[in-house]
Design a protein around this motif. Structure first.
Motif: not given
Length: 311
Positions: A198-220
């Motif tokens: 329940g922590i209010n946190i946002v993510g960011r990265d300079i690598n497109y592939h890892v940001t895409s992976g982060a979104r996929e992992n979060i949604a999973h």
């Protein structure tokens, strides 16, 4: 009277990290694997907390507890009593297995309700600590971080879910009203653990592939969180805390100048920063305008990471 008693379990390699998390969550640390506090924490938040006892009664003698539990009127609600083991205790405070079972039974007989050893509606706990007896509502920790071990997208240098969960607690011990950012989030290991608490946190990265992976992992894992693409230098909002798993020279070939730039921008956007590094960078952190207020080492065999709280 302490409101809660927590028991802990960690390996020797994890002890430094475990103690830092204790200090952040409770303001104190305990050399024993048990801690008394007035602070209420969901035991499943920490990868190290085993169980929590919410104290209802206490006394100098077990007979004091026996008398007090007779006040409990549960009606048709089922219950069970468990003895909370404190393995670090010695001498007169060490209670052997057979005696623990007897204490559980004796207390159970005095509670007005229906006992159920297998599927009770309520679980009560009893323990001995510091020469006093404590009785209360018992809650066992769930290893939620274990559910996050298998992700659709993996990254070989990512933090373990166990370390990531502790780091999230260190950065945001009390989530109420706190805004956090992970500007070098990779595939989102810290984000998943933080969002699941329940922590209010946002993510960011300079690598497109890892940001895409982060979104996929979060949604999973059925979570929702914002992950954007770009360098920390482009972040314009302010946050209460930033978590930075600093890009390592060994893996990403980040130069010291690039690492320093990340720290300087972190100083600009956040009041507090938790830095994770495989190198000693105290001088760099001071040059970026921070003071290191606490630190620990998270080890795994021959590999170790320093975790620094910077303000």
């Amino acid at each position: 009277m302490p409101g809660f008693i927590y028991t802990y379990a960690c390996s020797e390699e994890e002890r430094s990290l475990c103690h830092m998390e204790m200090r952040m969550l409770f303001g104190i640390e305990s050399r024993l694997n048990i801690i008394k506090s007035s602070t209420e924490i969901d035991p499943s938040r920490s990868p190290f907390i085993k169980e929590r006892l919410e104290v209802l009664y206490e006394g100098d003698n077990l007979s004091d507890i026996m008398e007090q539990v007779e006040q409990i009127q549960l009606g048709e609600t089922t219950f069970r009593v468990v003895f909370v083991k404190t393995n670090d205790l010695e001498g007169t405070e060490k209670v052997e297995y057979k005696e623990r079972l007897k204490i559980e039974r004796d207390i159970g007989w005095r509670i007005n309700g229906e006992a159920d050893l297998h599927h009770p509606d309520l679980i009560f706990g009893i323990t001995l600590l510091g020469g006093r007896w404590y009785f209360g509502k018992y809650r066992k920790s769930e290893a939620i971080w274990l559910r996050h071990l298998k992700k659709p997208r993996e990254y070989s240098t990512a933090l373990s879910t166990r370390v990531a969960r502790a780091v999230a607690n260190i950065a945001v011990p009390n989530p109420d009203g706190v805004r956090a950012i992970d500007p070098c989030c990779g595939i989102g290991t810290v984000l998943v653990e933080a969002l699941s608490m329940g922590i209010n946190i946002v993510g960011r990265d300079i690598n497109y592939h890892v940001t895409s992976g982060a979104r996929e992992n979060i949604a999973h894992f059925g979570l929702e969180g914002e992950v954007t693409l770009g360098p920390i230098s482009e972040v314009s909002k302010s946050y209460d805390v930033a978590i930075i798993d600093l890009p390592y020279n060994l893996y990403t070939h980040a130069t010291p100048e690039e690492q320093f730039s990340i720290l300087k921008h972190a100083r600009r956007i956040a009041n507090k920063v938790v830095v994770i590094t495989i190198e000693t960078i105290d001088d760099m952190i001071r040059d970026a305008g921070f003071e290191i207020t606490d630190r620990c080492v998270a080890k795994k065999q021959l590999f170790s990471r320093q975790i620094l709280i910077c303000e």
